[in-house]
Design a protein around this motif. Structure first.
Motif, mmCIF file in Angstrom:
data_model
loop_
_atom_site.group_PDB
_atom_site.id
_atom_site.type_symbol
_atom_site.label_atom_id
_atom_site.label_comp_id
_atom_site.label_asym_id
_atom_site.label_seq_id
_atom_site.Cartn_x
_atom_site.Cartn_y
_atom_site.Cartn_z
ATOM 1 N N TYR A 166 0.818 -1.207 0.000
ATOM 2 C CA TYR A 166 0.000 0.000 0.000
ATOM 3 C C TYR A 166 0.859 1.268 0.000
ATOM 4 O O TYR A 166 0.359 2.366 0.220
ATOM 5 C CB TYR A 166 -0.951 -0.001 1.197
ATOM 6 C CG TYR A 166 -1.909 -1.165 1.169
ATOM 7 C CD1 TYR A 166 -3.050 -1.134 0.372
ATOM 8 C CD2 TYR A 166 -1.649 -2.314 1.909
ATOM 9 C CE1 TYR A 166 -3.922 -2.219 0.322
ATOM 10 C CE2 TYR A 166 -2.515 -3.404 1.871
ATOM 11 C CZ TYR A 166 -3.637 -3.347 1.075
ATOM 12 O OH TYR A 166 -4.491 -4.429 1.018
ATOM 13 N N GLY A 167 2.162 1.091 -0.233
ATOM 14 C CA GLY A 167 3.055 2.227 -0.345
ATOM 15 C C GLY A 167 3.540 2.797 0.973
ATOM 16 O O GLY A 167 4.178 3.855 0.998
ATOM 17 N N ARG A 168 3.259 2.113 2.090
ATOM 18 C CA ARG A 168 3.710 2.594 3.395
ATOM 19 C C ARG A 168 5.152 2.167 3.643
ATOM 20 O O ARG A 168 5.514 1.017 3.405
ATOM 21 C CB ARG A 168 2.802 2.040 4.501
ATOM 22 C CG ARG A 168 1.367 2.511 4.406
ATOM 23 C CD ARG A 168 0.453 1.790 5.378
ATOM 24 N NE ARG A 168 0.345 0.367 5.099
ATOM 25 C CZ ARG A 168 -0.606 -0.423 5.597
ATOM 26 N NH1 ARG A 168 -1.522 0.075 6.423
ATOM 27 N NH2 ARG A 168 -0.640 -1.710 5.290
ATOM 28 N N TYR A 196 7.580 -14.920 16.306
ATOM 29 C CA TYR A 196 6.537 -14.868 15.285
ATOM 30 C C TYR A 196 6.384 -13.420 14.833
ATOM 31 O O TYR A 196 6.161 -12.523 15.652
ATOM 32 C CB TYR A 196 5.210 -15.392 15.844
ATOM 33 C CG TYR A 196 4.156 -15.623 14.797
ATOM 34 C CD1 TYR A 196 4.223 -16.736 13.973
ATOM 35 C CD2 TYR A 196 3.094 -14.743 14.640
ATOM 36 C CE1 TYR A 196 3.246 -16.963 13.002
ATOM 37 C CE2 TYR A 196 2.119 -14.961 13.675
ATOM 38 C CZ TYR A 196 2.203 -16.070 12.857
ATOM 39 O OH TYR A 196 1.242 -16.294 11.902
ATOM 40 N N LEU A 197 6.515 -13.198 13.542
ATOM 41 C CA LEU A 197 6.415 -11.844 12.995
ATOM 42 C C LEU A 197 4.956 -11.529 12.687
ATOM 43 O O LEU A 197 4.306 -12.250 11.935
ATOM 44 C CB LEU A 197 7.266 -11.720 11.728
ATOM 45 C CG LEU A 197 7.416 -10.325 11.115
ATOM 46 C CD1 LEU A 197 8.660 -10.273 10.243
ATOM 47 C CD2 LEU A 197 6.200 -9.912 10.282
ATOM 48 N N GLY A 219 0.998 -14.050 9.912
ATOM 49 C CA GLY A 219 2.382 -13.679 10.120
ATOM 50 C C GLY A 219 3.301 -14.793 9.662
ATOM 51 O O GLY A 219 2.887 -15.718 8.950
ATOM 52 N N ILE A 220 4.549 -14.711 10.075
ATOM 53 C CA ILE A 220 5.557 -15.698 9.673
ATOM 54 C C ILE A 220 6.385 -16.105 10.885
ATOM 55 O O ILE A 220 6.804 -15.256 11.676
ATOM 56 C CB ILE A 220 6.465 -15.133 8.563
ATOM 57 C CG1 ILE A 220 5.659 -14.977 7.261
ATOM 58 C CG2 ILE A 220 7.664 -16.028 8.324
ATOM 59 C CD1 ILE A 220 6.454 -14.448 6.095
ATOM 60 N N ALA A 223 6.372 -11.047 4.525
ATOM 61 C CA ALA A 223 5.376 -10.621 5.510
ATOM 62 C C ALA A 223 4.986 -9.170 5.306
ATOM 63 O O ALA A 223 3.792 -8.811 5.375
ATOM 64 C CB ALA A 223 5.917 -10.834 6.918
ATOM 65 N N ILE A 224 5.960 -8.317 5.046
ATOM 66 C CA ILE A 224 5.674 -6.894 4.841
ATOM 67 C C ILE A 224 4.797 -6.697 3.605
ATOM 68 O O ILE A 224 3.871 -5.878 3.603
ATOM 69 C CB ILE A 224 6.985 -6.094 4.741
ATOM 70 C CG1 ILE A 224 7.677 -6.062 6.109
ATOM 71 C CG2 ILE A 224 6.717 -4.672 4.241
ATOM 72 C CD1 ILE A 224 9.044 -5.397 6.100
ATOM 73 N N ARG A 225 5.073 -7.465 2.554
ATOM 74 C CA ARG A 225 4.256 -7.347 1.335
ATOM 75 C C ARG A 225 2.805 -7.748 1.605
ATOM 76 O O ARG A 225 1.880 -7.243 0.956
ATOM 77 C CB ARG A 225 4.839 -8.209 0.221
ATOM 78 C CG ARG A 225 6.093 -7.633 -0.430
ATOM 79 C CD ARG A 225 6.376 -8.321 -1.756
ATOM 80 N NE ARG A 225 6.624 -9.751 -1.577
ATOM 81 C CZ ARG A 225 7.820 -10.283 -1.324
ATOM 82 N NH1 ARG A 225 8.873 -9.491 -1.236
ATOM 83 N NH2 ARG A 225 7.959 -11.582 -1.192
ATOM 84 N N LEU A 226 2.587 -8.649 2.566
ATOM 85 C CA LEU A 226 1.243 -9.133 2.871
ATOM 86 C C LEU A 226 0.577 -8.351 4.011
ATOM 87 O O LEU A 226 -0.513 -8.708 4.445
ATOM 88 C CB LEU A 226 1.299 -10.622 3.246
ATOM 89 C CG LEU A 226 1.747 -11.573 2.130
ATOM 90 C CD1 LEU A 226 1.886 -12.992 2.664
ATOM 91 C CD2 LEU A 226 0.782 -11.532 0.953
#
Length: 351
Positions: free
Chosen positions: A5-7, A266-267, A276-277, A324-327
């Motif tokens: 989302y561009g954050r 756990y991320l 998460g991952i 994880a960040i992409r999701l």
């Protein structure tokens, strides 16, 4: 790194223990059990996660718990995290009970800021909320930290503890700590997570309105106070500012810049969802990896010719964190609790 989302994601909160020396009613009341120590990330594993995060653009780390100062080696870890190339600030959130004891070690480790959780300045109510008569210890730690010129913030959960309890004077006295000391006081709306579901959150719009009535000259403070979502106000003659973190009545997901690591590795990218991952499984997949043994130019660095094992681990951790960040979801759903999938208590997730 930016999410879908561009954050920009540049802030990582790392829980280093699920243990605490208080029994706050909304977080870890009596009867809550802790995981066995073997399930908690080691200091070296935590540093490895921080290295991978830094390679993706993480610049600020908040060490949390449980109560992080109950974790053996907490101050050592602060120093280890400060040595990670790319990390600019390492701060800690504590309940303040043990702060006096560890303050010198935290300062020596290079701590950049201390957040003290304090929901009331009334001794009786403090004991009712936390299960411990420890208010004096917390205030002593606060005063000593301020005397050392360490940046200090007060975190106060905005919740209704009792009906018709005269609580307006209670939170007003907490706000006045910013008058007595050069500290920022932030009010944090109670979130419907774990035992927090049993408490009603105070509406920050109402608190702000009452503050404006009490202090007519109050103005919005546009200065940068940190890396989180608080909106600050400056009251005339106050040394510090008053901040509001309004997850419920002031949804700030469009500017969310953080990820969280639980004490078990756990991320999590959002408090609302269990998605998460598991980084611990990656860290322990190859026990032959030697973590944190590569020192170059005063910084721990995996990209060092003598650490091929660590370099491979870095690649796996970096790929997992990046995925994880992409999701990361677009927004939380606290206003619709039935859509929440996170069922753990806050003590399990990390404050």
């Amino acid at each position: 790194m930016k999410d879908s989302y561009g954050r920009t994601i540049d802030y990582m909160r790392i829980s280093i223990t699920d243990r605490c020396n208080l029994r706050c009613r909304y977080c870890m009341p009596y009867g809550i059990s802790s995981v066995v120590p073997e399930e908690i990330l080691t200091l070296e594993e935590i540093q490895a996660v921080a290295m991978a995060g830094a390679s993706l653009g993480i610049r600020h780390i908040k060490v949390t718990g449980g109560e992080p100062l109950t974790r053996k080696g907490c101050c050592k870890l602060i120093k280890m995290l400060k040595a990670v190339c790319g990390i600019e600030k390492v701060t800690i959130t504590t309940n303040g009970i043990c702060l006096s004891h560890f303050l010198e070690s935290l300062a020596e480790a290079g701590i950049d800021g201390i957040n003290i959780s304090l929901d009331t300045t009334d001794r009786k109510r403090y004991q009712e909320i936390t299960g411990t008569d420890g208010l004096r210890q917390v205030l002593t730690g606060l005063e000593q930290a301020v005397s050392k010129k360490i940046p200090v913030k007060i975190n106060a959960v905005s919740a209704v503890w009792e009906e018709d309890s005269g609580q307006e004077n209670d939170w007003l006295e907490v706000a006045r700590l910013a008058s007595r000391y050069p500290v920022d006081v932030r009010f944090i709306e109670m979130m419907p997570i774990g035992y927090g579901r049993n408490f009603k959150s105070l509406n920050h719009h109402e608190i702000l309105e009452r503050l404006l009535n009490e202090y007519p000259g109050t103005k919005k403070d546009e200065k940068v106070h940190g890396f989180g979502p608080a909106i600050y106000y400056q009251i005339p003659s106050f040394q510090g500012s008053i901040g509001f973190i309004s997850a419920i009545h002031g949804k700030f997901c469009t500017g969310c810049n953080r990820i969280r690591i639980t004490s078990q590795g756990y991320l999590k990218t959002c408090l609302c969802y269990e998605d998460g991952i598991d980084l611990r499984s990656i860290l322990r997949a190859g026990q032959q990896n030697s973590l944190g043994n590569c020192l170059e130019n005063g910084h721990w660095n995996w990209n060092y010719k003598d650490c091929p094992g660590d370099r491979k681990l870095q690649e796996r951790l970096t790929a997992a964190i990046s995925q994880a960040i992409r999701l990361k979801p677009k927004a939380h759903c606290f206003e619709q609790p039935q859509q929440m999938t996170e069922q753990h208590n806050m003590i399990d997730i990390g404050g």
